[in-house]
Scaffold this motif. Structure first.
Motif, short mmCIF file in Angstrom:
data_model
loop_
_atom_site.label_atom_id
_atom_site.label_comp_id
_atom_site.label_asym_id
_atom_site.label_seq_id
_atom_site.Cartn_x
_atom_site.Cartn_y
_atom_site.Cartn_z
N ARG A 66 0.83 -1.21 0.00
CA ARG A 66 0.00 0.00 0.00
C ARG A 66 0.86 1.25 0.00
O ARG A 66 0.56 2.22 -0.71
CB ARG A 66 -0.92 0.00 1.22
CG ARG A 66 -1.90 1.17 1.27
CD ARG A 66 -2.77 1.06 2.49
NE ARG A 66 -1.97 1.09 3.72
CZ ARG A 66 -2.47 0.82 4.93
NH1 ARG A 66 -3.74 0.48 5.07
NH2 ARG A 66 -1.69 0.87 5.99
N ARG A 69 2.31 1.63 -3.44
CA ARG A 69 1.27 2.04 -4.39
C ARG A 69 0.92 3.51 -4.23
O ARG A 69 0.85 4.26 -5.21
CB ARG A 69 0.02 1.19 -4.16
CG ARG A 69 -1.17 1.53 -5.06
CD ARG A 69 -2.44 0.95 -4.47
NE ARG A 69 -2.73 1.54 -3.16
CZ ARG A 69 -3.63 1.02 -2.31
NH1 ARG A 69 -4.26 -0.10 -2.61
NH2 ARG A 69 -3.86 1.62 -1.15
N VAL A 74 5.60 1.57 -7.03
CA VAL A 74 5.42 0.38 -7.88
C VAL A 74 5.73 0.74 -9.32
O VAL A 74 6.45 0.03 -10.03
CB VAL A 74 3.98 -0.17 -7.74
CG1 VAL A 74 3.75 -1.31 -8.74
CG2 VAL A 74 3.72 -0.66 -6.32
#
Length: 223
Positions: A66, A69, A74
């Motif tokens: 998370r 992201r 990422v």
């Protein structure tokens, strides 16, 4: 990952803030173990809570994912890997040509009606993935919509995003579904040539078309 894969991946990982003197505490788990856990989850389609016990705790793996992201790490990691592969193949790190296409896929019954639609051309009820790749078939951009979203409408948004990120991109091949005002829009607004590769009227069944075959087979082509 094998030791050889990890040797390639490790230097491309974003450096944690605490190692750059930006505060925070050292992470409790090795990045290799965390990445293996995330890859296992994606490959097997399991829930986070179903993570096997020989990986780090599921909540730690999810927190790591998370954070990456939300901070676009990422994408940064993926872009570094793509650049490394292009260099290995003797290409510039940034592409000048690409291919765009879409594919409608059936959605499971649990997928909400607000994120799915019916593709009348393919007779599929579900979602549609729109993808732009370079001529090595490496991903440049992806977007998921309801299956009833038109290719041209989605491509306008996706190509804007890709052109904004990859400034050297000058040519994108597409099939006949992208004809119309989108071609002029790309040239006038994005300085991007959208070249349409059409099927011949006498073609029947599946035929690999010139240029678009890069997306299917990952053939070599312009940088």
């Amino acid at each position: 990952m094998t030791d050889a894969e990890w040797a390639v991946v490790r230097p491309l990982l974003p450096v944690p803030g605490w190692l750059r003197g930006r505060g925070g505490q050292p992470e409790a788990y090795c990045h290799r173990a965390i990445l293996d856990a995330i890859r296992y989850l994606v490959d097997n389609g399991i829930k986070w809570r179903a993570m096997p016990a020989d990986f780090p705790p599921w909540d730690r793996a999810y927190a790591f994912f998370r954070r990456w992201r939300d901070h676009a790490l990422v994408k940064e990691f993926h872009d570094r890997l793509r650049a490394r592969i292009r260099e290995r193949e003797g290409r510039d790190t940034e592409p000048t040509a690409g291919v765009i296409d879409s594919q409608s896929v059936k959605a499971d019954a649990v997928v909400g009606s607000d994120s799915r639609g019916f593709d009348g051309g393919k007779l599929i009820n579900g979602r549609k993935r729109h993808v732009v790749v370079d001529t090595l078939c490496l991903l440049l951009g992806v977007m998921v919509t309801a299956a009833d979203t038109g290719d041209r409408a989605a491509a306008q948004v996706l190509l804007e995003q890709v052109a904004d990120t990859h400034h050297r991109l000058a040519l994108v091949w597409a099939d006949g579904g992208y004809t119309g005002p989108l071609v002029e829009y790309c040239l006038a607004t994005l300085a991007l040539v959208l070249a349409i590769v059409k099927r011949s009227d006498d073609m029947r069944g599946f035929v690999v078309l010139p240029k678009r075959s890069y997306l299917v087979r990952g053939l070599d082509g312009p940088s």
